[in-house]
Design a protein around this motif. Structure first.
Motif, PDB file in Angstrom:
ATOM      1  N   PRO A 159       2.478   4.752  -0.934  1.00 44.73           N
ATOM      2  CA  PRO A 159       1.816   5.923  -1.514  1.00 44.73           C
ATOM      3  C   PRO A 159       2.092   6.141  -2.995  1.00 44.73           C
ATOM      4  O   PRO A 159       1.326   6.859  -3.658  1.00 44.73           O
TER       5      PRO A 159
ATOM      6  N   GLN B 143      -2.984  -0.473  -5.081  1.00 48.23           N
ATOM      7  CA  GLN B 143      -2.670  -0.910  -3.721  1.00 48.23           C
ATOM      8  C   GLN B 143      -3.536  -2.096  -3.314  1.00 48.23           C
ATOM      9  O   GLN B 143      -3.041  -3.108  -2.805  1.00 48.23           O
ATOM     10  N   VAL B 144      -4.824  -1.956  -3.542  1.00 50.89           N
ATOM     11  CA  VAL B 144      -5.753  -3.009  -3.124  1.00 50.89           C
ATOM     12  C   VAL B 144      -5.519  -4.285  -3.921  1.00 50.89           C
ATOM     13  O   VAL B 144      -5.435  -5.381  -3.368  1.00 50.89           O
TER      14      VAL B 144
ATOM     15  N   SER C  20      -9.111  -1.141   3.601  1.00 48.99           N
ATOM     16  CA  SER C  20      -9.884  -1.572   2.442  1.00 48.99           C
ATOM     17  C   SER C  20      -9.500  -2.974   2.019  1.00 48.99           C
ATOM     18  O   SER C  20     -10.350  -3.814   1.679  1.00 48.99           O
TER      19      SER C  20
ATOM     20  N   SER D  73      -1.552   3.866  -6.941  1.00 51.51           N
ATOM     21  CA  SER D  73      -2.944   4.303  -6.869  1.00 51.51           C
ATOM     22  C   SER D  73      -3.687   3.408  -5.890  1.00 51.51           C
ATOM     23  O   SER D  73      -3.240   2.302  -5.570  1.00 51.51           O
ATOM     24  N   ARG D  74      -4.858   3.887  -5.412  1.00 56.22           N
ATOM     25  CA  ARG D  74      -5.629   3.071  -4.487  1.00 56.22           C
ATOM     26  C   ARG D  74      -6.000   1.727  -5.105  1.00 56.22           C
ATOM     27  O   ARG D  74      -5.925   0.681  -4.461  1.00 56.22           O
ATOM     28  N   GLU D  75      -6.422   1.748  -6.380  1.00 56.47           N
ATOM     29  CA  GLU D  75      -6.808   0.501  -7.037  1.00 56.47           C
ATOM     30  C   GLU D  75      -5.634  -0.476  -7.107  1.00 56.47           C
ATOM     31  O   GLU D  75      -5.793  -1.677  -6.891  1.00 56.47           O
TER      32      GLU D  75
ATOM     33  N   CYS E 162       0.830  -1.207   0.000  1.00 56.94           N
ATOM     34  CA  CYS E 162       0.000   0.000   0.000  1.00 56.94           C
ATOM     35  C   CYS E 162       0.868   1.261   0.000  1.00 56.94           C
ATOM     36  O   CYS E 162       0.499   2.287   0.594  1.00 56.94           O
TER      37      CYS E 162
ATOM     38  N   THR F  61      -1.388   7.736   6.584  1.00 57.01           N
ATOM     39  CA  THR F  61      -1.572   7.925   5.140  1.00 57.01           C
ATOM     40  C   THR F  61      -1.822   6.609   4.420  1.00 57.01           C
ATOM     41  O   THR F  61      -2.425   6.591   3.352  1.00 57.01           O
ATOM     42  N   ARG F  62      -1.358   5.521   4.985  1.00 54.81           N
ATOM     43  CA  ARG F  62      -1.550   4.223   4.334  1.00 54.81           C
ATOM     44  C   ARG F  62      -2.688   3.408   4.937  1.00 54.81           C
ATOM     45  O   ARG F  62      -3.053   2.354   4.420  1.00 54.81           O
TER      46      ARG F  62
ATOM     47  N   ALA G  68      -6.002   3.821   5.250  1.00 51.55           N
ATOM     48  CA  ALA G  68      -7.258   3.630   4.517  1.00 51.55           C
ATOM     49  C   ALA G  68      -7.148   2.495   3.504  1.00 51.55           C
ATOM     50  O   ALA G  68      -8.055   1.666   3.371  1.00 51.55           O
ATOM     51  N   ALA G  69      -6.035   2.432   2.800  1.00 54.62           N
ATOM     52  CA  ALA G  69      -5.845   1.370   1.814  1.00 54.62           C
ATOM     53  C   ALA G  69      -5.735   0.013   2.498  1.00 54.62           C
ATOM     54  O   ALA G  69      -6.290  -0.980   2.022  1.00 54.62           O
TER      55      ALA G  69
END
Length: 418
Positions: A126, A133-134, A195, A129-131, A124, A188-189, A191-192
Motif C-alpha cells: 500500500p 505497484q503495477v 491488474s 502508488s497504483r502505477e 503491491c 486492499t491489495r 485490485a492491484a
C-alpha cells in the motif's frame, strides 16, 4: 566449456548455445528465482539485484564451464552468496544474517505459500502508488522489460524506469518485508494484483513487440497466478471474473496463428481448434463470479464478452447486440478509450461502420500512438468505400505497430486494397 570439446563444439558455438539456454531459463524461471531470493533476504529490491548478479555470473561461467545439472539451484545459491556479500558490505553481517531463511527452497510451494504470489503482494504494498505497484510487479514477476511495460500503459520508458526505481526505494524506506499478507490485508491489495495479472496476460496474448504474436510463457504464468488467487479468495467475484476471462481468451490461442506463426483473423479461424476444455473452465468460472451475488465487475464483464465469442459458431452468428450492451456496461463501470474502441468495433458489427466511425474518432486523440486505432479506422473506412483514406490509416497502423506478426497482417491488408 569443459564439455564443449567433449561434445565436439567450438568455443563460440558452445557460448551461443549456453547463452540461449540461460535466456530461455531466465524467461521461464526468473520470477520464482527472484521470489525465492526475496524470501531468503526479506527484501524485494535486494533480491532482484542479487538475482541479476547471479544471472550475469551465469552468462560468464556457463559457456566456459558448462550448464550445471540444476541451473535454478545454481542461480539461487549464487544469489544467496551475493546477498551475504551485500550484507557484509553494509557492515551489518551480525545483525542481518540471523534473519536470513537458510532452509532449502521448496520445490513446489503450496497455493497459500506460493513465493511468486507473495512476491506480487509485496510489490503491491500500500505504500506504493497504483502505477508503481503495477510497474514493479510486472518487472520482478512478469519479467517484462521497461519498454514492454511502457507500451502496455502508453507511457514513456523513462517514466516506467523512474516508477520502478522509486518503488524499490519506497519499499526499503517503509521496511516492507517479504511476507504473504494477512487475511485482513488481502482485499486492499487485491485490485492491484488483479491488474498486474491482467496486464501480464494481455502482453502474453498479444505481444506488443517481437516476432511472436503470442507469448505463451507470460500468458501461462498469468493463468497460473489467477488460479492460485481463485483458490485463495473464493468469495471475490472479480478473482473469478479475471480467471474466466483468461481461460476463455486463451481457448482461442490454437487457432490464432497458422503453422508458420502468422496471425489468423477471427473471421478466418478454424473454431474446431479452439480449446473446449478451456472454454468449459472459463464458463464455469464465470458462473462462479456471477454466483457471488454482487454482479459482474470489470473483469467479469470482459469474460462475459469473451463467452459470447466462445459459444458462437461464426462471426456472423455472434450475438453482437449483447456484446455492445456488455461494452456499454463496462464503459459505465470503468470508462477508458480502449473500452470505447472495442465498443466501436462491436457497434460496427451490430449496426454498421457508419455508426461506429464517430466512436473511433472520439478516442483517436487519446490513443494517438496506438496502431489499433489506425487499424480499426482503416477497416471502417474500407467498408464505407473510402479506399484512399483507408490506405492512409493502414499505413499509419503499420508505422505504429511494434509486433512483426501483426505488421504482416497490416501489410497484407494494404496489398489487398483495390
Amino acid at each position: 566449456m569443459a564439455g564443449a570439446a567433449r561434445h565436439g563444439l567450438s568455443d563460440a558455438t558452445a557460448a551461443v548455445a549456453a547463452r540461449r539456454r540461460i535466456e530461455a531459463l531466465w524467461r521461464i524461471e526468473s520470477a520464482r528465482i527472484v521470489a525465492g531470493l526475496a524470501r531468503y533476504t526479506g527484501e524485494l529490491a535486494l533480491a532482484e539485484d542479487v538475482a541479476q548478479e547471479a544471472l550475469a555470473e551465469a552468462l560468464v561461467n556457463w559457456p566456459r564451464e558448462g550448464v550445471p545439472r540444476d541451473p535454478v539451484a545454481w542461480l539461487l545459491t549464487t544469489g544467496r552468496r551475493r546477498a551475504i556479500d551485500a550484507f557484509r558490505r553494509r557492515s551489518a553481517l551480525d545483525d542481518r544474517l540471523p534473519q536470513l531463511d537458510t532452509g532449502p527452497a521448496p520445490e513446489r510451494p503450496d497455493d497459500t505459500d506460493d513465493d511468486v504470489l507473495t512476491l506480487m503482494f509485496t510489490a503491491c504494498h500500500p505504500v506504493l502508488s497504483r502505477e508503481a505497484q503495477v510497474a514493479l510487479t510486472l518487472r520482478v514477476v512478469g519479467g517484462l522489460t521497461s519498454d514492454e511495460i511502457a507500451r502496455a500503459f502508453l507511457v514513456s520508458t523513462a517514466t516506467v524506469q523512474a516508477r520502478i526505481t522509486r518503488a524499490k526505494k519506497s519499499l526499503g524506506a517503509a521496511a516492507a518485508g517479504f511476507r504473504a499478507p494477512q487475511a485482513d490485508e488481502l482485499g486492499t491489495r487485491l485490485a492491484a494484483v488483479l491488474s498486474v495479472v491482467y496486464v501480464i496476460f494481455t502482453e502474453g496474448s498479444s505481444a506488443s513487440s517481437g516476432d511472436a504474436l503470442i507469448r505463451f510463457d507470460l500468458a501461462g504464468e498469468a493463468r497460473r497466478l489467477a488460479r492460485v488467487l481463485a483458490r485463495l479468495m473464493p468469495g471475490e467475484n472479480e478473482v473469478h471474473g479475471l480467471l474466466a476471462l483468461l481461460e476463455l481468451t486463451s481457448a482461442r490461442f490454437p487457432a490464432r496463428t497458422d503453422a508458420d506463426g502468422e496471425p489468423v483473423l477471427l473471421e478466418d479461424q478454424d473454431r474446431r481448434l479452439w480449446d473446449d476444455s478451456s472454454i468449459r473452465r472459463g464458463r464455469a468460472t464465470l458462473r462462479s463470479a456471477e454466483g457471488v451475488g454482487r454482479g459482474l465487475g470489470y473483469y467479469g464483464l470482459q469474460a462475459a464478452i469473451a463467452e459470447r465469442h466462445a459459444v458462437a459458431r461464426s462471426v456472423a452468428d455472434t450475438d453482437w447486440e449483447r456484446i455492445v450492451a456488455l461494452y456499454e456496461a463496462l464503459a459505465t463501470l470503468a470508462p477508458s478509450p480502449v473500452v470505447e474502441l472495442n465498443r466501436a468495433v462491436a457497434v460496427s458489427m451490430a449496426h454498421g461502420p457508419a455508426e461506429a466511425l464517430p466512436l473511433v474518432d472520439a478516442v483517436a486523440d487519446d490513443l494517438c500512438d496506438s496502431h489499433q486505432v489506425a487499424g480499426v479506422r482503416g477497416e471502417l473506412l474500407l467498408r464505407l468505400g473510402r479506399t484512399t483514406e483507408a490506405r492512409t490509416e493502414l499505413r499509419r497502423a503499420v508505422s505504429l505497430c511494434g509486433n512483426d506478426r501483426e505488421r504482416t497482417i497490416l501489410h497484407r491488408k494494404l496489398a489487398d486494397l483495390p
